[in-house]
Scaffold this active site. Structure first.
Site, mmCIF file in Angstrom:
data_model
loop_
_atom_site.group_PDB
_atom_site.id
_atom_site.type_symbol
_atom_site.label_atom_id
_atom_site.label_comp_id
_atom_site.label_asym_id
_atom_site.label_seq_id
_atom_site.Cartn_x
_atom_site.Cartn_y
_atom_site.Cartn_z
ATOM 1 N N TYR A 1 0.831 -1.196 0.000
ATOM 2 C CA TYR A 1 0.000 0.000 0.000
ATOM 3 C C TYR A 1 0.872 1.255 0.000
ATOM 4 C CZ TYR A 1 -3.828 -3.150 1.430
ATOM 5 O OH TYR A 1 -4.754 -4.163 1.514
ATOM 6 N N HIS B 1 -0.479 -11.859 0.866
ATOM 7 C CA HIS B 1 -1.460 -10.964 0.252
ATOM 8 C C HIS B 1 -2.148 -11.614 -0.944
ATOM 9 C CE1 HIS B 1 -2.194 -6.360 -0.435
ATOM 10 N NE2 HIS B 1 -3.302 -7.053 -0.491
ATOM 11 N N PRO C 1 -16.124 -4.187 2.648
ATOM 12 C CA PRO C 1 -17.434 -4.636 3.114
ATOM 13 C C PRO C 1 -18.553 -3.655 2.793
ATOM 14 C CG PRO C 1 -16.194 -3.749 4.948
ATOM 15 C CD PRO C 1 -15.248 -3.797 3.773
#
Length: 342
Positions: free
Chosen positions: A71, A137, A217
């Site tokens: 990231y 990952h 989500p």
């Protein structure tokens, strides 16, 4: 529906519930925080605001913080490290290795001889002496997962890592990994509008005792009802997502309108209702919604206090059935692509 929502930050600090992930009993806050957007994927971010959001998360009892070495090419881990100064003992730090971003582009690397160096680099960027939950990952298709997990297990034995996880692994990969070392958590995209893991991943993970950590989500923000195609900044990954385009977008907007309607009837926000739906899927489910704003952090945290009955869940799923959502997703090296655009 009994919402039982705490209306004040102070009250919420005292009631944030916890859940247990995996066979080794990793305890985390019922709602976590995905930190990726503070460094990449959703347009420009402000470090000062991001750190304030992280501090608010800890104050609210949201102590399960998710990052990755990829990231922002390390920026996100360094940012989290700055935010955790003086707060390390209050949080569960999860980070990931295996997606490599450098001047040559993006690639997957699960070679066991590189796992230790990736871990040590993450420890340095985070400024911590151990990682609570260390994920692969993405599974490297060129490396047997047993070899990668074996190298990860060595880090557990040395005390550099406490628990292991996988992201977007197939059911068979979960099986093989768990036979090598206990796996505490498996991370997948899962929400009201993307439910494919329910077919095969979910039953496999539960049979193995692996906790589920849904990322995105809130459907990359779409389930909040506040996202439209013209809100995307340069560098926002949603601009290339088929679910946000053309007829797919129009169909999906109609469904989100139903989520907003049901949320308004219950005096909660659409985001809270969507998160409550996930939390109601089982005590082994811990969503990690991402945000860069402290007020959104508080809103998401309150979802942990919403109790949906089976009748409530049935009503929601009837209003926005799984098959009604339109468009496939784009996820880098996802465990599989199973649905064609509607």
């Amino acid at each position: 529906m009994d919402t039982r929502i705490s209306r004040g930050y102070v009250a919420l600090m005292n009631v944030m519930s916890t859940r247990t992930l995996g066979p080794e009993g990793l305890t985390v806050s019922a709602v976590g925080l995905g930190c990726m957007g503070m460094s990449q994927g959703y347009g420009a971010a402000d470090d000062t605001e991001s750190i304030a959001t992280l501090h608010r998360a800890v104050d609210l009892g949201v102590t399960f913080l998710d990052t990755a070495m990829s990231y922002g090419r390390g920026h996100n881990e360094r940012l989290l490290g700055r935010a955790l100064a003086g707060r390390r003992d209050k949080v569960v730090v999860a980070t990931k290795f295996g997606i490599v971003r450098d001047d040559d582009g993006v690639r997957v690397d699960g070679r066991p001889e590189n796992v230790r160096a990736y871990c040590e680099a993450s420890l340095s960027r985070l400024g911590v002496d151990h990682i609570d939950l260390y994920y692969q990952h993405r599974v490297d298709p060129q490396v047997p997962i047993e070899e990668t997990v074996g190298a990860m297990a060595e880090l557990v034995a040395e005390g550099k890592v406490r628990h292991l996880g996988l992201s977007e692994a197939s059911p068979s990969e979960l099986e093989r990994a768990a036979a090598t070392h206990p796996i505490s958590a498996a991370q997948y995209e899962w929400s009201l509008w993307w439910r494919d893991i329910e077919d095969d991943v979910l039953p496999t993970a539960r049979r193995l005792g692996i906790g589920l950590v849904p990322y995105s989500p809130l459907g990359r923000g779409f389930l909040t009802g506040a996202v439209t195609a013209d809100t995307f900044e340069a560098g926002d990954l949603r601009g290339g997502d088929p679910r946000f385009q053309g007829e797919n977008l129009e169909r999906n907007r109609a469904l989100v309108a139903e989520v907003r309607r049901l949320a308004a009837e219950r005096e909660v926000t659409p985001a809270q209702l969507a998160l409550a739906w996930l939390l109601a899927q089982g005590d082994d489910v811990v969503p990690i919604p991402g945000t860069r704003r402290a007020e959104r952090m508080a809103e998401n945290a309150r979802s942990a206090e919403i109790v949906l009955s089976p009748a409530d869940r049935d009503l929601l799923e009837a209003a926005v059935p799984r098959a009604a959502w339109s468009g496939d997703r784009r996820a880098f090296a996802a465990h599989r692509t199973v649905r064609t655009p509607a």
